[in-house]
Design an enzyme around this catalytic site. Structure first.
Site, PDB file in Angstrom:
ATOM      1  N   HIS A 103     -88.782 -35.451-118.350  1.00  0.00           N
ATOM      2  CA  HIS A 103     -89.987 -35.440-118.616  1.00  0.00           C
ATOM      3  C   HIS A 103     -90.160 -35.721-119.908  1.00  0.00           C
ATOM      4  O   HIS A 103     -89.043 -35.612-120.914  1.00  0.00           O
ATOM      5  CB  HIS A 103     -90.868 -34.524-118.281  1.00  0.00           C
ATOM      6  CG  HIS A 103     -90.525 -32.634-118.373  1.00  0.00           C
ATOM      7  ND1 HIS A 103     -89.395 -32.719-118.422  1.00  0.00           N
ATOM      8  CD2 HIS A 103     -91.298 -32.384-119.027  1.00  0.00           C
ATOM      9  CE1 HIS A 103     -89.304 -31.541-119.620  1.00  0.00           C
ATOM     10  NE2 HIS A 103     -90.990 -31.013-119.724  1.00  0.00           N
ATOM     11  N   HIS A 137     -91.751 -34.193-122.907  1.00  0.00           N
ATOM     12  CA  HIS A 137     -91.765 -33.050-123.502  1.00  0.00           C
ATOM     13  C   HIS A 137     -90.463 -33.201-124.434  1.00  0.00           C
ATOM     14  O   HIS A 137     -89.319 -33.763-124.343  1.00  0.00           O
ATOM     15  CB  HIS A 137     -91.761 -31.219-122.697  1.00  0.00           C
ATOM     16  CG  HIS A 137     -93.098 -31.592-122.289  1.00  0.00           C
ATOM     17  ND1 HIS A 137     -93.406 -30.683-121.400  1.00  0.00           N
ATOM     18  CD2 HIS A 137     -94.349 -31.638-122.511  1.00  0.00           C
ATOM     19  CE1 HIS A 137     -94.778 -29.925-120.982  1.00  0.00           C
ATOM     20  NE2 HIS A 137     -95.093 -31.020-121.707  1.00  0.00           N
ATOM     21  N   ASP A 185     -88.689 -31.168-125.945  1.00  0.00           N
ATOM     22  CA  ASP A 185     -87.554 -30.720-126.053  1.00  0.00           C
ATOM     23  C   ASP A 185     -86.817 -31.223-124.854  1.00  0.00           C
ATOM     24  O   ASP A 185     -84.955 -30.375-124.298  1.00  0.00           O
ATOM     25  CB  ASP A 185     -87.211 -28.867-126.003  1.00  0.00           C
ATOM     26  CG  ASP A 185     -88.508 -28.611-124.680  1.00  0.00           C
ATOM     27  OD1 ASP A 185     -89.510 -29.800-124.238  1.00  0.00           O
ATOM     28  OD2 ASP A 185     -88.509 -27.214-123.558  1.00  0.00           O
ATOM     29  N   ASP A 211     -88.437 -29.541-116.125  1.00  0.00           N
ATOM     30  CA  ASP A 211     -89.053 -28.241-115.782  1.00  0.00           C
ATOM     31  C   ASP A 211     -89.759 -28.215-114.447  1.00  0.00           C
ATOM     32  O   ASP A 211     -90.483 -28.774-114.802  1.00  0.00           O
ATOM     33  CB  ASP A 211     -89.936 -28.180-117.107  1.00  0.00           C
ATOM     34  CG  ASP A 211     -89.104 -27.767-118.535  1.00  0.00           C
ATOM     35  OD1 ASP A 211     -87.534 -28.093-118.312  1.00  0.00           O
ATOM     36  OD2 ASP A 211     -89.469 -27.944-119.247  1.00  0.00           O
ATOM     37  N   HIS A 268     -82.834 -23.175-119.542  1.00  0.00           N
ATOM     38  CA  HIS A 268     -83.896 -23.365-120.078  1.00  0.00           C
ATOM     39  C   HIS A 268     -84.899 -21.915-120.342  1.00  0.00           C
ATOM     40  O   HIS A 268     -85.950 -21.799-120.621  1.00  0.00           O
ATOM     41  CB  HIS A 268     -84.822 -24.245-119.130  1.00  0.00           C
ATOM     42  CG  HIS A 268     -86.176 -24.908-119.781  1.00  0.00           C
ATOM     43  ND1 HIS A 268     -87.092 -24.356-120.104  1.00  0.00           N
ATOM     44  CD2 HIS A 268     -86.126 -25.610-120.652  1.00  0.00           C
ATOM     45  CE1 HIS A 268     -88.036 -25.246-120.525  1.00  0.00           C
ATOM     46  NE2 HIS A 268     -87.421 -26.594-120.861  1.00  0.00           N
TER      47      HIS A 268
END
Lengths: 301, 301
Positions: B60, B62, B64, B210, B268
């Site tokens: 995805h 994001h 990070d 995530d 994570h």
């Protein structure tokens, strides 16, 4: 002026060689100059209180000078930043950052301003009562600016004993520091220079990276306290410098000499050299006061 | 299957805590899964031969999980890469990367292909004769996929003594390994299972990060050899997990248990916890075989 080098190597980031970023602390401000990948980690590593950053200056949009910016901007959001942040950099920088924030649905909660540059003439990008910051147009493969940080001359220092001796009213002191003459209690005009000292000299720091040898910048940076000038190559590889629009250590030194700067700081070393000492040796054949940037090194100017 | 964790922490990169990236070596391939800021430095640090990477999978957009991608792509150019590179990730990733390369006038010299994902159903994103890779749709704040790496069942092993004993012609051996029956020299049909062993079991690795707790993914990852499942929070902070669409260690363990996987690998972790040991303890109350990801740790699956 306190300059902290966060990274001073060219091209790809490596474990022990970070690409360009540096922090300048001057007159109560903390400025970030360039922001390669990994800059936010370097800020933490060298214990820079980076929440104090309000202005970031990006020289050009090559990755080794700006790929860390979007991450730093995102981290400020995660840390709950509320203060304004101003980013000064080449046209296009706003679109690149905002697109990435949009894709992650991660717009900042704090006010984020972009000041995009596209002029090929020097431009004042920041000014307050103590300091000005001006772009230094450079000659690279993409649109690039250096930045000149110039302190303004401070107030004159009052020669207090002399002022008393000459019967100057205390109420004049403020104006005297600003350079005005005074009137004594018995009505005489007292020349300012009789009761003041010169203020401490105003310092200036010129950041010039990345650029080919570009003597046209000399008049703008004349007498700078310190000049950071890129030196990607040694003279023996000057054909590579020409091809890639970078400078050699020797060329950086010629600029320093022509501009009569105080100190020349070299950086942006190519990874092809095993040690940086030769950059210093080469530059010193032209200009004596040479320092080598190193990741984590602090220069008190 | 060899899994190398390059980074397994959430949110902001820190000196000793890298955000998400991992490398999976399987059936002669080297795959990169997610690519946070600093990933290229981690690849060098852990001596991964990253020129071998041909496929990169981004879960995805994001930061990070993807802010290191543009730098890695640029570095490949600087290192003179000629081989194709395929990037699989959410719609928008192509525009984000190409815009930055365009601004730096740094388009790659090697062929760079983007395979943009937008389906909410599992999709095969890679397949060859030994392996398939399928997306695992997840539930996060932005469009997110995990990835399921599944080896295909290999050829059957020939029981050579038995085949000789039964007078099987050598010219049949290849087809026998593929599961076919054989004919003996005297013309009899010999059932395949009489002269072969089962092939070694096909392994599979499920990467799920995530995501909020999302039991809908269970059928897809059932019996996986290993499951990497995000565990950003501990159960005591489950309200934060709900709010941010992340999982707790306990929830990751429930998924592992329901899916009857071999090993659960947690990662994570939020930076709010001083140690990661509690993640393991918490998960083990539900599912016994728990491992903790650590930057630089290698799992042989």
């Amino acid at each position: 002026m306190k300059l902290t080098i966060l990274g001073c190597h060219s091209a790809t980031p490596r474990w022990d060689a970070n690409p360009t970023a540096q922090v300048l602390e001057v007159k109560g401000h903390l400025f970030l100059i360039d922001c390669a990948e990994g800059t936010q980690v370097q800020l933490r590593r060298f214990k820079v209180k980076f929440s104090r950053l309000k202005h970031i200056f990006i020289s050009h949009l090559h990755g080794d000078h700006f790929f860390g910016l979007v991450g730093l901007i995102s981290t400020f959001r995660l840390l709950g930043r509320e203060a304004e942040l101003h980013v000064h950099g080449p046209k296009g920088i706003k679109e690149a950052i905002l697109l990435q924030l949009k894709l992650g649905k991660s717009y900042t909660n704090y006010p984020l301003y972009f000041h995009e540059l596209e002029s090929k003439e020097p431009q004042v990008v920041f000014e307050d009562e103590k300091l000005s910051i001006t772009t230094i147009p450079l000659d690279h493969r993409v649109y690039t600016n250096g930045f000149l940080f110039q302190e303004k001359l401070g107030e004159r220092s009052l020669h207090i004993e002399k002022a008393r001796e000459l019967n100057v009213e205390m109420s004049y002191y403020r104006k005297i520091k600003q350079g005005e003459d005074a009137i004594s209690k018995d009505g005489k005009r007292i020349k300012n220079e009789l009761i003041t000292f010169d203020p401490p000299p105003a310092k200036s720091y010129a950041y010039c990276s990345d650029t080919a040898y570009f003597p046209q910048l000399v008049p703008q940076i004349e007498n700078a306290t310190a000049l950071y000038h890129e030196a990607t190559f040694l003279d023996k590889d000057h054909h590579l410098a020409e091809k890639t629009k970078h400078s050699t250590a020797k060329e950086a030194a010629v600029i320093a000499k022509k501009a009569k700067v105080g100190t020349l700081i070299l950086g942006h070393y190519s990874g092809r050299y095993s040690s940086t000492e030769s950059f210093k040796t080469e530059a010193q054949t032209i200009f004596p006061n040479v320092q080598l940037a190193e990741d984590g090194k602090v220069f008190e100017l």
